[in-house]
Design a protein around this motif. Sequence first.
Motif, PDB file in Angstrom:
ATOM      1  N   ARG A 117       0.831  -1.210   0.000  1.00 30.71           N
ATOM      2  CA  ARG A 117       0.000   0.000   0.000  1.00 30.71           C
ATOM      3  C   ARG A 117       0.864   1.258   0.000  1.00 30.71           C
ATOM      4  NH1 ARG A 117      -3.717  -3.048   3.181  1.00 30.71           N
ATOM      5  NH2 ARG A 117      -2.720  -2.407   5.136  1.00 30.71           N
ATOM      6  N   ASP A 118       2.078   1.152   0.488  1.00 33.84           N
ATOM      7  CA  ASP A 118       2.980   2.299   0.511  1.00 33.84           C
ATOM      8  C   ASP A 118       3.855   2.382  -0.736  1.00 33.84           C
ATOM      9  OD1 ASP A 118       2.150   3.335   2.986  1.00 33.84           O
ATOM     10  OD2 ASP A 118       3.424   1.935   4.080  1.00 33.84           O
ATOM     11  N   VAL A 119       3.574   1.562  -1.731  1.00 34.56           N
ATOM     12  CA  VAL A 119       4.332   1.537  -2.982  1.00 34.56           C
ATOM     13  C   VAL A 119       3.475   2.110  -4.107  1.00 34.56           C
ATOM     14  CG1 VAL A 119       5.479   0.074  -4.677  1.00 34.56           C
ATOM     15  CG2 VAL A 119       5.646  -0.497  -2.250  1.00 34.56           C
ATOM     16  N   ASP A 120       3.973   3.158  -4.751  1.00 31.76           N
ATOM     17  CA  ASP A 120       3.248   3.739  -5.886  1.00 31.76           C
ATOM     18  C   ASP A 120       3.568   3.024  -7.189  1.00 31.76           C
ATOM     19  OD1 ASP A 120       1.970   5.918  -4.448  1.00 31.76           O
ATOM     20  OD2 ASP A 120       3.968   6.797  -4.270  1.00 31.76           O
ATOM     21  N   LEU A 121       4.774   2.462  -7.275  1.00 33.50           N
ATOM     22  CA  LEU A 121       5.231   1.838  -8.513  1.00 33.50           C
ATOM     23  C   LEU A 121       6.161   0.677  -8.177  1.00 33.50           C
ATOM     24  CD1 LEU A 121       5.675   1.928 -11.668  1.00 33.50           C
ATOM     25  CD2 LEU A 121       7.613   3.457 -11.182  1.00 33.50           C
ATOM     26  N   VAL A 122       5.988  -0.429  -8.880  1.00 35.94           N
ATOM     27  CA  VAL A 122       6.901  -1.565  -8.735  1.00 35.94           C
ATOM     28  C   VAL A 122       7.724  -1.690 -10.008  1.00 35.94           C
ATOM     29  CG1 VAL A 122       7.129  -4.051  -8.388  1.00 35.94           C
ATOM     30  CG2 VAL A 122       5.344  -2.789  -7.179  1.00 35.94           C
ATOM     31  N   LEU A 123       9.041  -1.694  -9.847  1.00 36.20           N
ATOM     32  CA  LEU A 123       9.958  -1.964 -10.946  1.00 36.20           C
ATOM     33  C   LEU A 123      10.270  -3.453 -10.874  1.00 36.20           C
ATOM     34  CD1 LEU A 123      12.373   1.051 -10.337  1.00 36.20           C
ATOM     35  CD2 LEU A 123      10.352   0.986 -11.808  1.00 36.20           C
ATOM     36  N   LEU A 124       9.681  -4.219 -11.778  1.00 40.24           N
ATOM     37  CA  LEU A 124       9.729  -5.677 -11.693  1.00 40.24           C
ATOM     38  C   LEU A 124      10.571  -6.262 -12.817  1.00 40.24           C
ATOM     39  CD1 LEU A 124       8.652  -8.262 -10.275  1.00 40.24           C
ATOM     40  CD2 LEU A 124       6.750  -8.210 -11.909  1.00 40.24           C
ATOM     41  N   ASP A 125      11.569  -7.042 -12.444  1.00 40.20           N
ATOM     42  CA  ASP A 125      12.417  -7.719 -13.427  1.00 40.20           C
ATOM     43  C   ASP A 125      11.839  -9.089 -13.763  1.00 40.20           C
ATOM     44  OD1 ASP A 125      14.195  -5.608 -13.241  1.00 40.20           O
ATOM     45  OD2 ASP A 125      15.475  -6.609 -11.786  1.00 40.20           O
ATOM     46  N   ILE A 126      11.586  -9.313 -15.047  1.00 39.14           N
ATOM     47  CA  ILE A 126      11.315 -10.667 -15.518  1.00 39.14           C
ATOM     48  C   ILE A 126      12.440 -10.989 -16.488  1.00 39.14           C
ATOM     49  CG2 ILE A 126       9.742 -12.214 -16.724  1.00 39.14           C
ATOM     50  CD1 ILE A 126       7.429 -10.683 -15.659  1.00 39.14           C
ATOM     51  N   LYS A 127      13.347 -11.820 -16.052  1.00 39.15           N
ATOM     52  CA  LYS A 127      14.624 -12.001 -16.737  1.00 39.15           C
ATOM     53  C   LYS A 127      14.559 -13.018 -17.874  1.00 39.15           C
ATOM     54  CE  LYS A 127      16.604 -10.841 -12.289  1.00 39.15           C
ATOM     55  NZ  LYS A 127      17.176  -9.517 -12.576  1.00 39.15           N
ATOM     56  N   SER A 128      13.512 -13.809 -17.896  1.00 43.15           N
ATOM     57  CA  SER A 128      13.315 -14.782 -18.982  1.00 43.15           C
ATOM     58  C   SER A 128      11.920 -15.364 -18.846  1.00 43.15           C
ATOM     59  CB  SER A 128      14.360 -15.901 -18.897  1.00 43.15           C
ATOM     60  OG  SER A 128      14.082 -16.915 -19.840  1.00 43.15           O
TER      61      SER A 128
END
Length: 269
Positions: A146-157
């Motif tokens: 809830r305290d995160v406005d944006l998630v930078l998510l790595d999908i490496k494969s």
Amino acid sequence: MTILLPLPLSLPLPLPTTLAAAATHRPSEGSVHSWDLSTGVDGPGTRFVTFLSGCPLTCLYCHNPDTWRMRAGKRTRADDVIAEARKYTRFIAAAGGGATVSGGEPLLQPVFTGELLHRMKHELGLHTALDTSGFLGARATDALLRDVDLVLLDIKSWDHETYRKVTGRPLRPTLDFARRLADLGKEVHLRFVLVPGLTDAGENVEGVAAFAAGLGNVSRVDVLPFHKLGEGKWQALGKEFTLHDTPSPTAEQIERARVVFERRGLTAV
């Protein structure tokens, strides 16, 4: 007989900032590698980025292998990180930026990460981003998110065998976390590192693109070219950099991958 005197009303006991901090019964602290001001690569605008130590992945192309071990970082109180970030809040706000908690892998230290995100958002009024591989997504409570406005998510494969070869870990937890973020309606910037001969196969790129498009909450895809800028750190740590002979992708290869994502209706950069 021992007589217990009440605390004076003028000196109330300090309360932890978050429920996660309350569970520790002590000031929140964690293992910090470093912090820095960054523009353009750790979320939108100019950002105060806290790099935490410790990571369960051992990515073949990692440019910060010195962050893998938590004990290699410096034990740091959340108060100290917030005090440092506070120095730049006016500049960050004017630049349309925010604060990012990165790593290593920040969800290896979920209590500390939650404390930082909560205080960056509510105490400093900054846009917040969580930079994660998603492998430890189950450790992120709904309160933390809830305290995160944006998630930078790595999908490496997308190919499971390739993913394990690249990271040393299974892909499934990351996909599960991505689906959970979609269910929560959390904005995601997806990042995919293009490594010639490893992750650049057409079906692999297409698989990541199809999955991302199906989530409905991915507002941007960063196709990141593989580079060897961290090779010196590998050597300094006495580790073999097995991608020494792997070239960086050409501009044409990068554009070809971007087109795959764009054909799925995604914004790729």
